[in-house]
Design a protein around this motif. Structure first.
Motif, PDB file in Angstrom:
ATOM      1  N   SER A  69       0.878  -1.193   0.026  1.00  0.00           N
ATOM      2  CA  SER A  69       0.126  -0.002   0.140  1.00  0.00           C
ATOM      3  C   SER A  69       0.895   1.347  -0.040  1.00  0.00           C
ATOM      4  O   SER A  69       1.880   1.494   0.967  1.00  0.00           O
ATOM      5  CB  SER A  69      -0.927   0.173   1.364  1.00  0.00           C
ATOM      6  OG  SER A  69      -1.603   1.252   0.996  1.00  0.00           O
ATOM      7  N   ILE A  70       0.724   2.036  -0.847  1.00  0.00           N
ATOM      8  CA  ILE A  70       1.300   3.306  -1.061  1.00  0.00           C
ATOM      9  C   ILE A  70       0.536   4.449  -0.745  1.00  0.00           C
ATOM     10  O   ILE A  70      -0.732   4.594  -0.651  1.00  0.00           O
ATOM     11  CB  ILE A  70       1.754   3.735  -2.543  1.00  0.00           C
ATOM     12  CG1 ILE A  70       2.611   4.872  -2.480  1.00  0.00           C
ATOM     13  CG2 ILE A  70       0.585   3.863  -3.262  1.00  0.00           C
ATOM     14  CD1 ILE A  70       3.424   5.090  -3.964  1.00  0.00           C
ATOM     15  N   SER A  71       1.184   5.249   0.241  1.00  0.00           N
ATOM     16  CA  SER A  71       0.334   6.475   0.912  1.00  0.00           C
ATOM     17  C   SER A  71       1.519   7.834   1.032  1.00  0.00           C
ATOM     18  O   SER A  71       2.708   7.376   0.922  1.00  0.00           O
ATOM     19  CB  SER A  71      -0.500   6.142   2.273  1.00  0.00           C
ATOM     20  OG  SER A  71       0.799   5.546   3.117  1.00  0.00           O
ATOM     21  N   ARG A  72       1.086   8.792   1.370  1.00  0.00           N
ATOM     22  CA  ARG A  72       1.841   9.984   1.589  1.00  0.00           C
ATOM     23  C   ARG A  72       1.130  10.972   2.376  1.00  0.00           C
ATOM     24  O   ARG A  72      -0.134  10.783   2.691  1.00  0.00           O
ATOM     25  CB  ARG A  72       1.979  10.861   0.047  1.00  0.00           C
ATOM     26  CG  ARG A  72       0.761  11.311  -0.482  1.00  0.00           C
ATOM     27  CD  ARG A  72       0.738  11.743  -1.905  1.00  0.00           C
ATOM     28  NE  ARG A  72       1.754  12.976  -1.893  1.00  0.00           N
ATOM     29  CZ  ARG A  72       2.557  13.306  -2.907  1.00  0.00           C
ATOM     30  NH1 ARG A  72       2.209  12.670  -4.195  1.00  0.00           N
ATOM     31  NH2 ARG A  72       3.313  14.467  -3.166  1.00  0.00           N
ATOM     32  N   ASP A  73       2.159  11.745   3.198  1.00  0.00           N
ATOM     33  CA  ASP A  73       1.613  12.753   4.068  1.00  0.00           C
ATOM     34  C   ASP A  73       2.129  14.118   3.571  1.00  0.00           C
ATOM     35  O   ASP A  73       3.607  14.165   3.789  1.00  0.00           O
ATOM     36  CB  ASP A  73       1.993  12.233   5.594  1.00  0.00           C
ATOM     37  CG  ASP A  73       1.711  13.400   6.690  1.00  0.00           C
ATOM     38  OD1 ASP A  73       1.533  14.425   6.440  1.00  0.00           O
ATOM     39  OD2 ASP A  73       1.581  12.708   7.891  1.00  0.00           O
TER      40      ASP A  73
END
Length: 126
Positions: A69-73
């Motif tokens: 799972s790819i995510s960003r902040d």
């Protein structure tokens, strides 16, 4: 100029999990399209996952879909890759990549990206 620094690699047994992080410096992070690539010994660099500037669109290679799972902040200028149910075939150096502007073609083409991190090793043992 964009600088990318990965962290979080290591060695795990098959079935385990790791979370990679990538810190971005030197540009407005929320304007960058981001991706993770990997390269195993003797193989070409391949796209693992990508994410749009706001995080609303994500893309995965078929070999990792459902496990990664790819995510960003954007507030913290960080990119993540959560990797679950790892297999020995996931062993590789993982790279963070960034692009200014929307992809022109396939997100998984390495030529699409202008900036790269130094890579972090992930080793999965059976």
């Amino acid at each position: 100029q964009v600088q990318l620094v990965e962290s979080g690699g290591g060695s795990v047994q098959a079935g385990g999990s790791l979370r990679l992080s990538c810190a971005a410096f030197g540009y407005t992070y929320s304007n960058l399209f981001m991706a993770w690539f990997r390269q195993a010994p003797g193989k070409e660099r391949e796209g693992v996952a990508a994410i749009s500037t706001g995080g609303g669109s994500t893309y995965y290679d078929g070999s990792v879909k459902g496990r990664f799972s790819i995510s960003r902040d954007n507030a913290k200028r960080l990119l993540y890759l959560q990797m679950d149910d790892l297999t020995p075939e996931d062993t590789a150096v993982y790279y963070c990549a960034a692009r200014k502007g929307l992809w022109r073609g396939e997100w998984a083409w390495a030529s699409q990206y202008d900036y790269w991190g130094q890579g972090t090793q992930v080793t999965v043992s059976s």
